[in-house]
Design a protein around this motif. Structure first.
Motif, short mmCIF file in Angstrom:
data_model
loop_
_atom_site.label_atom_id
_atom_site.label_comp_id
_atom_site.label_asym_id
_atom_site.label_seq_id
_atom_site.Cartn_x
_atom_site.Cartn_y
_atom_site.Cartn_z
N PHE A 93 -3.97 -13.74 -18.52
CA PHE A 93 -3.53 -14.19 -19.82
C PHE A 93 -4.95 -14.02 -21.24
N LEU A 94 -5.67 -14.33 -20.56
CA LEU A 94 -7.22 -13.75 -21.68
C LEU A 94 -7.31 -12.42 -21.16
N PHE A 95 -7.50 -11.67 -20.73
CA PHE A 95 -7.92 -9.97 -19.78
C PHE A 95 -7.25 -9.49 -20.62
N ASN A 96 -5.01 -9.68 -20.65
CA ASN A 96 -4.77 -9.00 -20.65
C ASN A 96 -4.19 -8.99 -22.18
N ILE A 97 -4.38 -9.26 -23.19
CA ILE A 97 -4.14 -10.08 -24.36
C ILE A 97 -3.91 -8.26 -25.44
N GLY A 98 -2.46 -8.27 -26.61
CA GLY A 98 -2.06 -7.10 -26.55
C GLY A 98 -3.18 -6.68 -27.94
N CYS A 99 -3.66 -5.22 -28.20
CA CYS A 99 -4.06 -4.82 -28.52
C CYS A 99 -3.56 -4.06 -30.73
N ARG A 100 -2.83 -5.58 -30.76
CA ARG A 100 -2.50 -5.32 -32.47
C ARG A 100 -3.62 -5.28 -33.08
N LYS A 101 -4.24 -5.87 -32.78
CA LYS A 101 -5.69 -6.02 -33.65
C LYS A 101 -6.60 -6.08 -32.46
N PHE A 102 -7.75 -5.39 -32.78
CA PHE A 102 -8.51 -5.51 -31.24
C PHE A 102 -9.64 -6.46 -30.49
N VAL A 103 -9.45 -7.67 -31.47
CA VAL A 103 -9.89 -9.50 -31.42
C VAL A 103 -9.50 -9.53 -31.32
N ALA B 280 -14.78 -15.76 -11.18
CA ALA B 280 -13.35 -14.82 -11.83
C ALA B 280 -12.97 -14.14 -12.22
N ALA B 281 -13.77 -14.90 -13.89
CA ALA B 281 -13.34 -13.96 -15.33
C ALA B 281 -14.45 -13.37 -15.38
N LEU B 282 -15.65 -13.20 -14.52
CA LEU B 282 -16.38 -11.61 -14.56
C LEU B 282 -15.64 -10.46 -13.67
N SER B 283 -15.51 -10.51 -12.39
CA SER B 283 -14.47 -10.44 -11.98
C SER B 283 -13.28 -9.59 -12.45
N GLY B 284 -12.85 -10.19 -13.30
CA GLY B 284 -11.70 -9.73 -13.60
C GLY B 284 -12.01 -9.04 -14.96
N LEU B 285 -12.83 -9.06 -15.46
CA LEU B 285 -14.18 -7.83 -16.47
C LEU B 285 -13.44 -6.69 -15.45
N TYR B 286 -13.93 -6.61 -14.23
CA TYR B 286 -14.56 -5.01 -13.77
C TYR B 286 -13.62 -4.90 -13.72
N THR B 287 -12.35 -5.64 -13.32
CA THR B 287 -11.12 -4.94 -12.25
C THR B 287 -10.13 -4.49 -14.17
N SER B 288 -10.16 -4.99 -14.83
CA SER B 288 -9.76 -4.16 -16.03
C SER B 288 -10.09 -2.83 -16.26
N MET B 289 -11.50 -2.66 -16.22
CA MET B 289 -13.20 -1.94 -16.05
C MET B 289 -12.06 -0.56 -15.53
N VAL B 290 -11.91 -0.57 -14.68
CA VAL B 290 -11.49 0.06 -13.48
C VAL B 290 -9.55 0.23 -13.51
N GLU B 291 -8.57 -0.58 -13.50
CA GLU B 291 -7.63 -0.42 -13.54
C GLU B 291 -6.61 -0.38 -15.44
N GLN B 292 -7.58 -0.91 -16.24
CA GLN B 292 -6.53 -0.84 -17.36
C GLN B 292 -6.91 0.32 -18.10
N ASN B 293 -6.00 1.41 -18.32
CA ASN B 293 -5.80 2.56 -18.84
C ASN B 293 -7.00 3.77 -18.02
N MET B 294 -7.54 3.15 -16.84
CA MET B 294 -8.23 3.70 -16.04
C MET B 294 -9.44 4.08 -16.66
N PRO B 295 -10.31 3.52 -17.31
CA PRO B 295 -11.35 4.32 -18.68
C PRO B 295 -12.31 5.06 -17.89
N PRO B 296 -12.89 5.30 -16.88
CA PRO B 296 -14.04 5.98 -16.42
C PRO B 296 -12.88 7.47 -16.21
#
Length: 476
Positions: A14-24, A47-63
Motif C-alpha cells: 500500500f505504501l509503495f504504490n500510493i498514487g501520484c496526485r501529489k508526489f508526497v 522487506a520494506a527496503l526490498s520493496g523499494l528496489y522492486t519498485s525501482m525496477v518494475e514501477q514504470n521501468m525507470p532504468p
C-alpha cells in the motif's frame, strides 16, 4: 506468523504504490500504521527496503525509461514510437509530457526512502546492524534520485521528510543546495554502509551486487563531485574504487553486464519470479523485427552515435546490434543498443548495471585533466580505449592539449556509456555543449532546439497541487 507477514506485506504494498496526485501525499493514519508495524522487526524492515528496489525496477521501468527518454532527447537514439518521436517534438507540454513519469517515479522512491529512514530511526527493536545498513541504503537512494531530478529538472523540491503538511506546500530549492544535500547524504551513506555486499537479512555477505555498499556510495560521490567541479575530491573517490582491484576490475566487453561482472559496482535485479525478462533494457531495446509502433522494440541507435566509433572499436561490434530487413530491395539495416543480450529467457544471466568501474576511470581521467595532470588522465583514458581495441592516446597523440584531451574524454564517455542512465545527455548539459549539439541534431528528429529545452517541464498536475511550485521557463 504467516498471517502477520502477509499483513505486513500488504501494508508495504500500500505504501509503495500510493498514487501520484501529489508526489508526497499520504494519509497520516497509513503512515503511522506502516511505521508502527513494519519497523518493529528485522525481516519486515528488510522487506520494506526490498520493496523499494522492486519498485525501482518494475514501477514504470525507470532504468529503461531513463535511458530511452534521455537518449531520444539527445543525440543517442531515435524511435518510430510516435508519442516519443522525439520526446520534445512539437513542444514538450507540461500537462502530458512523457518525462512526467521520471518526476513521479523519482519522488515516489524518495518518499519511500524517507519513510524507511524515519521508520528505522524511530524503531527501538531492530538489530543495530540491520538498522544501520537499511538507514544508510535509504539515504543513498534519496541521494541517487535527487541527483537525477536536479539534473533533468533544475531547481527541485528537496523532500527530506514524510511530513505531508510540509511537503504539499514545499518550494523549489536551488541546484547548488540540492547538490549540497546529495553530497552530505552520500557522505553519511558511505560511512555507514557495509564494506561488503549484503543479502536479504542486511548482514550476511553475498556475491550479488544488488544492495548498495560503501563502494556504491563512493561511486556516486565521485560522479557528483565531478559534476560540481570538485575535481580533487572526484579523483580521490574514483581512486578508492580503481585501486580496490580485489573486488573491482574491467571485464571483457561481453561480460560487463552479466550477473557476476566484476566491473559492476551496483546492479538492479528483477524480483523472482522473473518471467522471461532479465532486464527491460534487453527486452525493449533488442530488435527482433522491423521497429514497431510500440514502446517495445521501437528504438534505433542514431547515426551520430554509430558514426562516433573509430575503425576497429569492438564496442560498435559487440554493443550495437543490427537487424536486417531483407524484405526490402535493397535490404535495410536497423541498429539498436545491444549491451544487454537477453531479449526473453527464463535463464537469468543479466542484471541492470547502475554503476560500474569504467565510469570511474573516465571520471578520474576528466578530473585529472582538469587539474592539468594530463599524463594521469591519458593513462586512465587509455584503459578504456585499450579494452575497446582502439589505439591508446599515449601512442597516437602523446602531446595532446588539455582542451583536446577533455574533448577526447567526452567522446569516450559517449561511446562507453551510451544507453545507460542518461550519461550522454547529462554530459552535454554539464559541459555546456548541449545547445550546440542539439541545434544540429534536432531537425533530424523533426524538431527545433532552443535553450529552454535544457530542462524538462515539471508535471502541470504538481504545479496545480502545490501553490509554491513554479514551472520551468518555456512550458505551460
Amino acid at each position: 506468523m504467516k498471517h502477520f507477514k502477509a499483513f505486513i506485506v500488504c501494508i508495504i504494498a500500500f505504501l509503495f504504490n500510493i498514487g501520484c496526485r501529489k508526489f508526497v501525499e499520504l494519509d497520516p493514519p497509513a503512515t503511522l500504521l506502516v511505521t508502527e508495524n513494519v519497523f518493529q522487526r528485522d525481516e519486515t524492515a528488510n522487506a520494506a527496503l526490498s520493496g523499494l528496489y522492486t519498485s525501482m525496477v518494475e514501477q514504470n521501468m525507470p532504468p529503461f525509461l531513463l535511458a530511452l527518454y534521455t537518449g531520444l532527447y539527445g543525440d543517442e537514439l531515435n524511435t518510430v514510437y510516435v508519442p516519443n518521436r522525439p520526446v520534445y517534438q512539437n513542444g514538450l507540454r507540461a500537462s502530458d509530457a512523457v518525462t512526467n513519469e521520471i518526476w513521479s517515479s523519482g519522488y515516489k522512491f524518495i518518499y519511500q526512502a524517507n519513510s524507511i529512514y524515519e521508520g528505522c530511526m524511530a524503531s527501538k527493536s531492530l538489530n543495530s546492524m540491520v538498522k544501520k545498513q537499511v538507514m544508510a541504503e535509504a539515504i543513498f537512494i534519496r541521494a541517487f534520485w535527487n541527483f537525477y531530478l536536479v539534473n533533468l529538472y533544475g531547481d527541485i523540491p528537496l523532500v527530506t521528510t514524510t511530513n505531508y503538511s510540509h511537503n504539499e506546500t514545499i518550494s523549489r530549492s536551488p541546484v547548488s543546495k540540492v547538490y549540497d544535500r546529495i553530497i552530505s547524504d552520500l557522505v553519511i551513506a558511505q560511512s555507514s554502509l557495509n564494506e561488503n555486499y549484503v543479502g536479504a537479512n542486511s548482514i550476511s555477505t553475498v556475491n550479488d551486487r544488488v544492495r548498495p555498499n560503501k563502494a556504491t556510495a563512493t561511486a556516486l560521490l565521485a560522479r557528483t563531485y565531478l559534476y560540481v567541479g570538485n575535481y580533487t575530491a572526484a579523483a580521490e573517490q574514483a581512486t578508492l574504487l580503481i585501486e580496490n582491484s580485489d573486488v573491482y576490475s574491467l571485464e571483457p566487453l561481453n561480460q560487463v553486464f552479466l550477473i557476476a561482472s566484476r566491473e559492476a559496482i551496483w546492479q538492479l535485479a528483477k524480483p523472482t519470479p522473473t518471467g522471461n525478462i532479465n532486464t527491460y533494457e534487453g527486452s525493449f531495446f533488442i530488435l527482433t523485427g522491423v521497429p514497431q509502433f510500440d514502446l517495445r522494440q521501437s528504438t534505433t541507435v542514431s547515426s551520430q552515435l554509430v558514426n562516433s566509433f573509430d575503425a576497429g572499436d569492438k564496442r560498435k561490434d559487440l554493443w550495437i546490434g543490427t537487424y536486417t530487413d531483407a524484405s526490402m530491395t535493397p535490404s535495410k539495416d536497423y541498429y539498436f543498443p545491444y549491451k544487454y543480450k537477453v531479449d526473453n529467457s527464463a535463464d537469468v544471466t543479466e542484471y541492470t548495471v547502475v554503476l560500474r568501474l569504467a565510469e570511474q576511470y573516465l571520471i578520474r581521467a576528466e578530473a585529472r585533466a582538469q587539474q592539468n595532470d594530463l599524463n594521469g588522465a591519458i593513462s586512465d583514458l587509455d584503459k578504456i580505449r585499450e579494452r575497446a581495441g582502439i589505439p591508446p592516446i599515449a601512442s597516437t597523440n602523446p602531446t595532446i592539449s588539455k582542451d583536446n584531451l577533455l574533448i577526447a574524454i567526452l567522446k569516450e564517455r559517449q561511446r562507453e556509456l551510451f544507453a545507460e542512465w542518461g550519461h550522454r545527455l547529462l554530459d552535454l548539459k554539464r559541459t555546456k555543449t548541449l545547445d550546440a549539439v542539439m541545434t544540429d541534431v534536432a531537425p533530424s528528429k523533426g524538431a527545433i532546439w532552443n535553450a529552454t529545452k535544457q530542462l524538462w517541464p515539471i508535471p502541470q498536475a504538481e504545479i496545480g497541487n502545490d501553490p509554491n511550485l513554479t514551472q520551468n521557463t518555456g512550458y505551460n
